[in-house]
Design a protein around this motif. Structure first.
Motif, PDB file in Angstrom:
ATOM      1  N   ASP A  75      31.391  45.199  23.463  1.00  0.00           N
ATOM      2  CA  ASP A  75      30.605  44.231  22.697  1.00  0.00           C
ATOM      3  C   ASP A  75      30.962  44.239  21.210  1.00  0.00           C
ATOM      4  OD1 ASP A  75      29.519  46.822  22.436  1.00  0.00           O
ATOM      5  OD2 ASP A  75      27.529  46.035  21.943  1.00  0.00           O
ATOM      6  N   ARG A  76      31.724  45.262  20.772  1.00  0.00           N
ATOM      7  CA  ARG A  76      32.059  45.378  19.351  1.00  0.00           C
ATOM      8  C   ARG A  76      33.552  45.371  19.069  1.00  0.00           C
ATOM      9  NH1 ARG A  76      29.267  50.905  18.742  1.00  0.00           N
ATOM     10  NH2 ARG A  76      29.524  50.831  20.985  1.00  0.00           N
ATOM     11  N   VAL A  77      34.386  45.677  20.081  1.00  0.00           N
ATOM     12  CA  VAL A  77      35.828  45.818  19.882  1.00  0.00           C
ATOM     13  C   VAL A  77      36.568  45.117  21.023  1.00  0.00           C
ATOM     14  CG1 VAL A  77      37.747  47.473  19.714  1.00  0.00           C
ATOM     15  CG2 VAL A  77      35.515  48.056  18.734  1.00  0.00           C
ATOM     16  N   ASN A  78      37.600  44.345  20.671  1.00  0.00           N
ATOM     17  CA  ASN A  78      38.476  43.747  21.682  1.00  0.00           C
ATOM     18  C   ASN A  78      39.392  44.823  22.240  1.00  0.00           C
ATOM     19  OD1 ASN A  78      37.760  40.942  21.143  1.00  0.00           O
ATOM     20  ND2 ASN A  78      38.920  41.163  19.248  1.00  0.00           N
ATOM     21  N   PHE A  79      39.629  44.801  23.535  1.00  0.00           N
ATOM     22  CA  PHE A  79      40.602  45.687  24.176  1.00  0.00           C
ATOM     23  C   PHE A  79      41.727  44.814  24.719  1.00  0.00           C
ATOM     24  CE2 PHE A  79      37.034  48.428  23.873  1.00  0.00           C
ATOM     25  CZ  PHE A  79      37.526  49.725  23.879  1.00  0.00           C
ATOM     26  N   VAL A  80      42.917  44.994  24.161  1.00  0.00           N
ATOM     27  CA  VAL A  80      44.086  44.198  24.532  1.00  0.00           C
ATOM     28  C   VAL A  80      45.093  45.127  25.192  1.00  0.00           C
ATOM     29  CG1 VAL A  80      46.000  42.800  23.641  1.00  0.00           C
ATOM     30  CG2 VAL A  80      43.710  42.586  22.632  1.00  0.00           C
ATOM     31  N   MET A  81      45.658  44.705  26.317  1.00  0.00           N
ATOM     32  CA  MET A  81      46.670  45.484  27.036  1.00  0.00           C
ATOM     33  C   MET A  81      47.958  44.668  27.066  1.00  0.00           C
ATOM     34  SD  MET A  81      45.088  48.282  28.499  1.00  0.00           S
ATOM     35  CE  MET A  81      46.064  48.671  29.924  1.00  0.00           C
ATOM     36  N   LEU A  82      49.053  45.239  26.521  1.00  0.00           N
ATOM     37  CA  LEU A  82      50.346  44.562  26.514  1.00  0.00           C
ATOM     38  C   LEU A  82      51.360  45.423  27.258  1.00  0.00           C
ATOM     39  CD1 LEU A  82      50.436  43.317  22.801  1.00  0.00           C
ATOM     40  CD2 LEU A  82      49.495  42.170  24.819  1.00  0.00           C
ATOM     41  N   ASN A  83      51.897  44.894  28.345  1.00  0.00           N
ATOM     42  CA  ASN A  83      52.844  45.618  29.189  1.00  0.00           C
ATOM     43  C   ASN A  83      54.237  45.542  28.575  1.00  0.00           C
ATOM     44  OD1 ASN A  83      54.581  46.521  31.259  1.00  0.00           O
ATOM     45  ND2 ASN A  83      53.150  45.830  32.828  1.00  0.00           N
ATOM     46  N   VAL A  84      54.818  46.696  28.256  1.00  0.00           N
ATOM     47  CA  VAL A  84      56.124  46.726  27.599  1.00  0.00           C
ATOM     48  C   VAL A  84      57.244  46.244  28.511  1.00  0.00           C
ATOM     49  CG1 VAL A  84      55.472  48.552  25.979  1.00  0.00           C
ATOM     50  CG2 VAL A  84      56.558  49.163  28.155  1.00  0.00           C
ATOM     51  N   LEU A 136      45.205  50.572  35.947  1.00  0.00           N
ATOM     52  CA  LEU A 136      45.900  49.906  34.838  1.00  0.00           C
ATOM     53  C   LEU A 136      45.958  48.406  35.070  1.00  0.00           C
ATOM     54  CD1 LEU A 136      48.889  52.291  34.062  1.00  0.00           C
ATOM     55  CD2 LEU A 136      47.004  51.709  32.546  1.00  0.00           C
ATOM     56  N   THR A 137      46.237  48.025  36.299  1.00  0.00           N
ATOM     57  CA  THR A 137      46.300  46.608  36.621  1.00  0.00           C
ATOM     58  C   THR A 137      44.944  45.954  36.398  1.00  0.00           C
ATOM     59  OG1 THR A 137      48.054  47.018  38.217  1.00  0.00           O
ATOM     60  CG2 THR A 137      46.855  44.956  38.443  1.00  0.00           C
ATOM     61  N   ALA A 138      43.890  46.613  36.846  1.00  0.00           N
ATOM     62  CA  ALA A 138      42.541  46.074  36.649  1.00  0.00           C
ATOM     63  C   ALA A 138      42.201  45.982  35.168  1.00  0.00           C
ATOM     64  CB  ALA A 138      41.521  46.944  37.378  1.00  0.00           C
ATOM     65  N   LEU A 139      42.565  47.011  34.398  1.00  0.00           N
ATOM     66  CA  LEU A 139      42.322  46.971  32.952  1.00  0.00           C
ATOM     67  C   LEU A 139      43.065  45.805  32.311  1.00  0.00           C
ATOM     68  CD1 LEU A 139      42.498  50.746  31.932  1.00  0.00           C
ATOM     69  CD2 LEU A 139      40.523  49.240  31.735  1.00  0.00           C
ATOM     70  N   ALA A 140      44.317  45.638  32.707  1.00  0.00           N
ATOM     71  CA  ALA A 140      45.128  44.562  32.120  1.00  0.00           C
ATOM     72  C   ALA A 140      44.586  43.190  32.493  1.00  0.00           C
ATOM     73  CB  ALA A 140      46.578  44.702  32.567  1.00  0.00           C
ATOM     74  N   GLU A 141      44.146  43.045  33.744  1.00  0.00           N
ATOM     75  CA  GLU A 141      43.635  41.744  34.182  1.00  0.00           C
ATOM     76  C   GLU A 141      42.345  41.359  33.480  1.00  0.00           C
ATOM     77  OE1 GLU A 141      43.395  42.133  38.434  1.00  0.00           O
ATOM     78  OE2 GLU A 141      45.558  41.816  38.682  1.00  0.00           O
ATOM     79  N   THR A 142      41.561  42.344  33.078  1.00  0.00           N
ATOM     80  CA  THR A 142      40.279  42.048  32.424  1.00  0.00           C
ATOM     81  C   THR A 142      40.336  42.219  30.907  1.00  0.00           C
ATOM     82  OG1 THR A 142      39.533  44.320  32.813  1.00  0.00           O
ATOM     83  CG2 THR A 142      38.954  42.677  34.485  1.00  0.00           C
ATOM     84  N   ALA A 143      41.511  42.509  30.384  1.00  0.00           N
ATOM     85  CA  ALA A 143      41.661  42.715  28.939  1.00  0.00           C
ATOM     86  C   ALA A 143      41.492  41.394  28.188  1.00  0.00           C
ATOM     87  CB  ALA A 143      43.033  43.309  28.638  1.00  0.00           C
ATOM     88  N   THR A 144      41.147  41.528  26.918  1.00  0.00           N
ATOM     89  CA  THR A 144      41.056  40.360  26.049  1.00  0.00           C
ATOM     90  C   THR A 144      42.474  39.872  25.756  1.00  0.00           C
ATOM     91  OG1 THR A 144      39.090  41.315  25.008  1.00  0.00           O
ATOM     92  CG2 THR A 144      40.195  39.528  23.816  1.00  0.00           C
ATOM     93  N   PRO A 145      42.737  38.578  25.920  1.00  0.00           N
ATOM     94  CA  PRO A 145      44.073  38.071  25.565  1.00  0.00           C
ATOM     95  C   PRO A 145      44.336  38.286  24.066  1.00  0.00           C
ATOM     96  CG  PRO A 145      42.871  36.462  26.882  1.00  0.00           C
ATOM     97  CD  PRO A 145      41.894  37.546  26.510  1.00  0.00           C
ATOM     98  N   LEU A 146      45.574  38.586  23.718  1.00  0.00           N
ATOM     99  CA  LEU A 146      45.924  38.866  22.328  1.00  0.00           C
ATOM    100  C   LEU A 146      45.524  37.721  21.406  1.00  0.00           C
ATOM    101  CD1 LEU A 146      47.222  40.711  20.220  1.00  0.00           C
ATOM    102  CD2 LEU A 146      49.426  39.644  20.776  1.00  0.00           C
ATOM    103  N   GLU A 147      45.802  36.490  21.812  1.00  0.00           N
ATOM    104  CA  GLU A 147      45.487  35.326  20.966  1.00  0.00           C
ATOM    105  C   GLU A 147      43.987  35.258  20.669  1.00  0.00           C
ATOM    106  OE1 GLU A 147      47.035  35.029  24.080  1.00  0.00           O
ATOM    107  OE2 GLU A 147      49.028  35.212  23.176  1.00  0.00           O
ATOM    108  N   THR A 148      43.162  35.537  21.678  1.00  0.00           N
ATOM    109  CA  THR A 148      41.704  35.528  21.496  1.00  0.00           C
ATOM    110  C   THR A 148      41.286  36.640  20.541  1.00  0.00           C
ATOM    111  OG1 THR A 148      41.405  34.660  23.724  1.00  0.00           O
ATOM    112  CG2 THR A 148      39.497  35.710  22.703  1.00  0.00           C
ATOM    113  N   ALA A 149      41.846  37.824  20.745  1.00  0.00           N
ATOM    114  CA  ALA A 149      41.495  38.973  19.903  1.00  0.00           C
ATOM    115  C   ALA A 149      41.847  38.715  18.445  1.00  0.00           C
ATOM    116  CB  ALA A 149      42.204  40.223  20.402  1.00  0.00           C
ATOM    117  N   LEU A 150      42.973  38.067  18.195  1.00  0.00           N
ATOM    118  CA  LEU A 150      43.386  37.809  16.819  1.00  0.00           C
ATOM    119  C   LEU A 150      42.573  36.688  16.162  1.00  0.00           C
ATOM    120  CD1 LEU A 150      47.262  38.162  17.200  1.00  0.00           C
ATOM    121  CD2 LEU A 150      45.637  39.827  16.259  1.00  0.00           C
ATOM    122  N   ALA A 151      41.860  35.918  16.959  1.00  0.00           N
ATOM    123  CA  ALA A 151      41.120  34.772  16.413  1.00  0.00           C
ATOM    124  C   ALA A 151      39.606  34.988  16.355  1.00  0.00           C
ATOM    125  CB  ALA A 151      41.418  33.526  17.249  1.00  0.00           C
ATOM    126  N   ASN A 152      39.056  35.960  17.073  1.00  0.00           N
ATOM    127  CA  ASN A 152      37.596  36.043  17.170  1.00  0.00           C
ATOM    128  C   ASN A 152      36.923  36.904  16.103  1.00  0.00           C
ATOM    129  OD1 ASN A 152      37.960  38.682  18.052  1.00  0.00           O
ATOM    130  ND2 ASN A 152      37.255  38.296  20.137  1.00  0.00           N
TER     131      ASN A 152
END
Length: 196
Positions: free
Chosen positions: A97-106, A49-65
């Motif tokens: 390559d087609r979908v952003n993956f964003v991880m947000l820790n509650v 989970l930590t590795a996924l979160a560290e390599t996830a697309t930042p939310l701001e980038t995902a909402l803008a790209n």
């Protein structure tokens, strides 16, 4: 000079053999217990989970790209999130390559506005966003990889998601006027007619 009793070496030998046998049984049990513990745990789920979160697309980038996005609300202590981590890593590899993956820790209060916006009340909580950042579907709880894959394929193709809980229009919460009781109506009747 000490005398040996007949068969005393056999007794000493069998006692030593018994201790050796008991030691080997205990050693085998410890090795098996460690192997089972490591085998059941596999690679550290929280590390995944930590590795996924560290390599996830930042939310701001995902909402803008201008690319569709899958947001996962998670926590490191969430056993369902841990159980899905390997599948999510595989899905990310397939669809990155087609979908952003964003991880947000509650557990991070920084994401409280997003938790409120997407009505997160259980985790894992998945939100599928179209290319302009509008929510098109959500899912709560552990999901089969095949269901998420079907949704990601449709999301990337700008098609309706086959497995979804839809978002609809909602009313804003506000002050609603209190119902007015007519003369002779008991407010505890909740609108039912009282026959006297």
């Amino acid at each position: 000079m000490s005398e040996k009793l007949p068969g005393s070496s056999d007794i000493q030998g069998s006692a030593f053999g018994q201790r050796l046998r008991n030691f080997l049984i205990v050693l085998t049990a410890v090795v098996l217990a460690v192997a089972i513990f490591v085998g059941v745990r596999g690679p550290s789920p929280s590390g995944s989970l930590t590795a996924l979160a560290e390599t996830a697309t930042p939310l701001e980038t995902a909402l803008a790209n201008q690319q569709p996005t899958l947001i996962e609300f998670y926590a490191n202590w969430c056993t369902s999130c841990q159980a899905m981590a390997s599948d999510m890593a595989d899905l990310r590899q397939t669809y990155a390559d087609r979908v952003n993956f964003v991880m947000l820790n509650v557990d991070n209060s920084k994401w409280l506005p997003e938790m409120l916006q997407y009505r997160v009340d259980g985790i894992p909580h998945f939100v599928y966003l179209d290319e302009v950042g509008e929510p098109v579907a959500m899912a709560i709880g552990e999901q089969p990889a095949s269901v998420i894959a079907d949704n990601l394929t449709a999301l990337a193709a700008h098609q309706p998601l086959p497995h979804q809980q839809g978002f609809g229009r909602t009313s804003e919460l506000g002050e609603s006027p209190a119902p007015k009781a007519s003369a002779g109506e008991d407010p505890r009747s909740h609108g039912a007619q009282v026959v006297q």
